[in-house]
Design a protein around this motif. Structure first.
Motif, PDB file in Angstrom:
ATOM      1  N   ASP A   1     -10.280  37.531 -43.551  1.00 27.60           N
ATOM      2  CA  ASP A   1      -9.078  36.799 -43.162  1.00 27.60           C
ATOM      3  C   ASP A   1      -9.450  35.768 -42.102  1.00 27.60           C
ATOM      4  OD1 ASP A   1      -7.701  38.519 -44.780  1.00 27.60           O
ATOM      5  OD2 ASP A   1      -7.051  39.819 -43.133  1.00 27.60           O
ATOM      6  N   PHE A   2      -9.275  34.490 -42.423  1.00 27.70           N
ATOM      7  CA  PHE A   2      -9.589  33.440 -41.454  1.00 27.70           C
ATOM      8  C   PHE A   2      -8.328  33.089 -40.691  1.00 27.70           C
ATOM      9  CE2 PHE A   2      -9.897  28.964 -40.200  1.00 27.70           C
ATOM     10  CZ  PHE A   2     -11.009  29.058 -39.368  1.00 27.70           C
ATOM     11  N   ASP A   3      -8.383  33.215 -39.385  1.00 23.03           N
ATOM     12  CA  ASP A   3      -7.262  32.882 -38.511  1.00 23.03           C
ATOM     13  C   ASP A   3      -7.623  31.621 -37.724  1.00 23.03           C
ATOM     14  OD1 ASP A   3      -5.026  32.832 -36.932  1.00 23.03           O
ATOM     15  OD2 ASP A   3      -5.561  34.615 -35.748  1.00 23.03           O
ATOM     16  N   PRO A   4      -6.894  30.509 -37.947  1.00 21.20           N
ATOM     17  CA  PRO A   4      -7.214  29.271 -37.229  1.00 21.20           C
ATOM     18  C   PRO A   4      -7.137  29.395 -35.707  1.00 21.20           C
ATOM     19  CG  PRO A   4      -5.606  28.851 -38.970  1.00 21.20           C
ATOM     20  CD  PRO A   4      -5.803  30.326 -38.897  1.00 21.20           C
ATOM     21  N   MET A   5      -6.404  30.388 -35.221  1.00 19.93           N
ATOM     22  CA  MET A   5      -6.296  30.596 -33.776  1.00 19.93           C
ATOM     23  C   MET A   5      -7.649  30.958 -33.157  1.00 19.93           C
ATOM     24  SD  MET A   5      -3.247  29.854 -33.163  1.00 19.93           S
ATOM     25  CE  MET A   5      -2.731  30.490 -31.610  1.00 19.93           C
ATOM     26  N   MET A   6      -8.563  31.439 -33.975  1.00 19.37           N
ATOM     27  CA  MET A   6      -9.904  31.790 -33.479  1.00 19.37           C
ATOM     28  C   MET A   6     -10.704  30.547 -33.087  1.00 19.37           C
ATOM     29  SD  MET A   6     -10.344  35.016 -33.451  1.00 19.37           S
ATOM     30  CE  MET A   6     -10.257  36.579 -34.219  1.00 19.37           C
ATOM     31  N   LEU A   7     -10.247  29.359 -33.478  1.00 13.63           N
ATOM     32  CA  LEU A   7     -10.950  28.116 -33.152  1.00 13.63           C
ATOM     33  C   LEU A   7     -10.510  27.515 -31.815  1.00 13.63           C
ATOM     34  CD1 LEU A   7     -10.992  26.403 -36.661  1.00 13.63           C
ATOM     35  CD2 LEU A   7     -12.840  27.655 -35.538  1.00 13.63           C
ATOM     36  N   ILE A   8      -9.519  28.128 -31.169  1.00 13.81           N
ATOM     37  CA  ILE A   8      -9.010  27.594 -29.896  1.00 13.81           C
ATOM     38  C   ILE A   8     -10.109  27.473 -28.836  1.00 13.81           C
ATOM     39  CG2 ILE A   8      -7.490  28.118 -27.938  1.00 13.81           C
ATOM     40  CD1 ILE A   8      -5.345  28.889 -29.963  1.00 13.81           C
ATOM     41  N   PRO A   9     -10.952  28.492 -28.628  1.00 14.45           N
ATOM     42  CA  PRO A   9     -12.002  28.326 -27.612  1.00 14.45           C
ATOM     43  C   PRO A   9     -12.957  27.159 -27.930  1.00 14.45           C
ATOM     44  CG  PRO A   9     -11.765  30.632 -28.156  1.00 14.45           C
ATOM     45  CD  PRO A   9     -10.928  29.860 -29.134  1.00 14.45           C
ATOM     46  N   LEU A  10     -13.267  26.957 -29.197  1.00 18.59           N
ATOM     47  CA  LEU A  10     -14.116  25.830 -29.576  1.00 18.59           C
ATOM     48  C   LEU A  10     -13.417  24.511 -29.257  1.00 18.59           C
ATOM     49  CD1 LEU A  10     -16.711  24.785 -30.880  1.00 18.59           C
ATOM     50  CD2 LEU A  10     -15.538  24.904 -33.086  1.00 18.59           C
ATOM     51  N   GLY A  11     -12.132  24.436 -29.556  1.00 14.98           N
ATOM     52  CA  GLY A  11     -11.353  23.242 -29.218  1.00 14.98           C
ATOM     53  C   GLY A  11     -11.305  23.006 -27.724  1.00 14.98           C
ATOM     54  N   MET A  12     -11.196  24.086 -26.949  1.00 14.29           N
ATOM     55  CA  MET A  12     -11.182  23.955 -25.488  1.00 14.29           C
ATOM     56  C   MET A  12     -12.517  23.395 -24.984  1.00 14.29           C
ATOM     57  SD  MET A  12      -9.113  27.356 -24.292  1.00 14.29           S
ATOM     58  CE  MET A  12      -9.332  27.048 -22.558  1.00 14.29           C
ATOM     59  N   LEU A  13     -13.626  23.840 -25.567  1.00 17.58           N
ATOM     60  CA  LEU A  13     -14.937  23.321 -25.168  1.00 17.58           C
ATOM     61  C   LEU A  13     -15.063  21.833 -25.484  1.00 17.58           C
ATOM     62  CD1 LEU A  13     -17.525  26.101 -26.076  1.00 17.58           C
ATOM     63  CD2 LEU A  13     -17.026  25.166 -23.826  1.00 17.58           C
TER      64      LEU A  13
END
Length: 166
Positions: A122-134
């Protein structure tokens, strides 16, 4: 250094070292602890810092807060045709330490979240938030530093009546 908040510039001027030192002295005030609000006068010089022999450490005096303001260090050398001014612009040491700690923490969180995101079905786009923050973190640092460094480069080029040779 293109992708880091740092600049190494060499100026070439037809003016001699003594004239350049005099111009710097006319543009520099001593460092003050408070330069905002009621403590900031309108008749300030454009830079604060100090000159020691043929070297200088300065930073621009601004009327707003920018933690990514370049700390400018340089040296002046006499040549046959004038002078060479070697300038380095870097972030303040305290800012670098904070950015390293914050970046390491966010990098670790990013690796943890990405390993979980790609390890499950299950891919959850919310998991990309830390990458976006960086990414946002890096872009903000670079934009704020480059904005200030470009203004300082133009000021120094005008002050020294110099051209950039690298």
């Amino acid at each position: 250094m293109k992708y880091l908040p740092a600049e190494d510039i060499t100026f070439q001027s037809k003016l001699k070292e003594s004239e350049l030192i005099q111009r710097l002295e006319n543009s520099i005030e001593p460092v003050k602890a408070f330069r905002f609000g009621l403590f900031n006068r309108k008749d300030t010089k454009p830079y604060q810092g100090k000159i020691v022999e043929h070297s200088f450490n300065i930073s621009r005096i601004i009327n707003y807060r920018n933690s990514f303001l370049p700390q400018i260090s340089g040296s002046i050398e006499n040549t046959f045709t004038g002078s060479l001014i070697r300038v380095k612009m870097r972030l303040h040491v305290v800012v670098i330490i904070f950015l390293c700690i914050w970046g390491a923490i966010m990098g670790g969180v990013c690796i943890l979240f990405l390993s979980q995101a790609f390890g499950s079905t299950d891919f959850d786009p919310m998991m990309l938030i830390p990458l976006g923050m960086l990414v946002v973190f890096y872009v903000v640092i670079m934009l704020a530093f480059k904005y200030e460094s470009k203004q300082s480069i133009a000021d120094l080029q005008s002050l020294f009546e110099a051209e950039i040779i690298n």
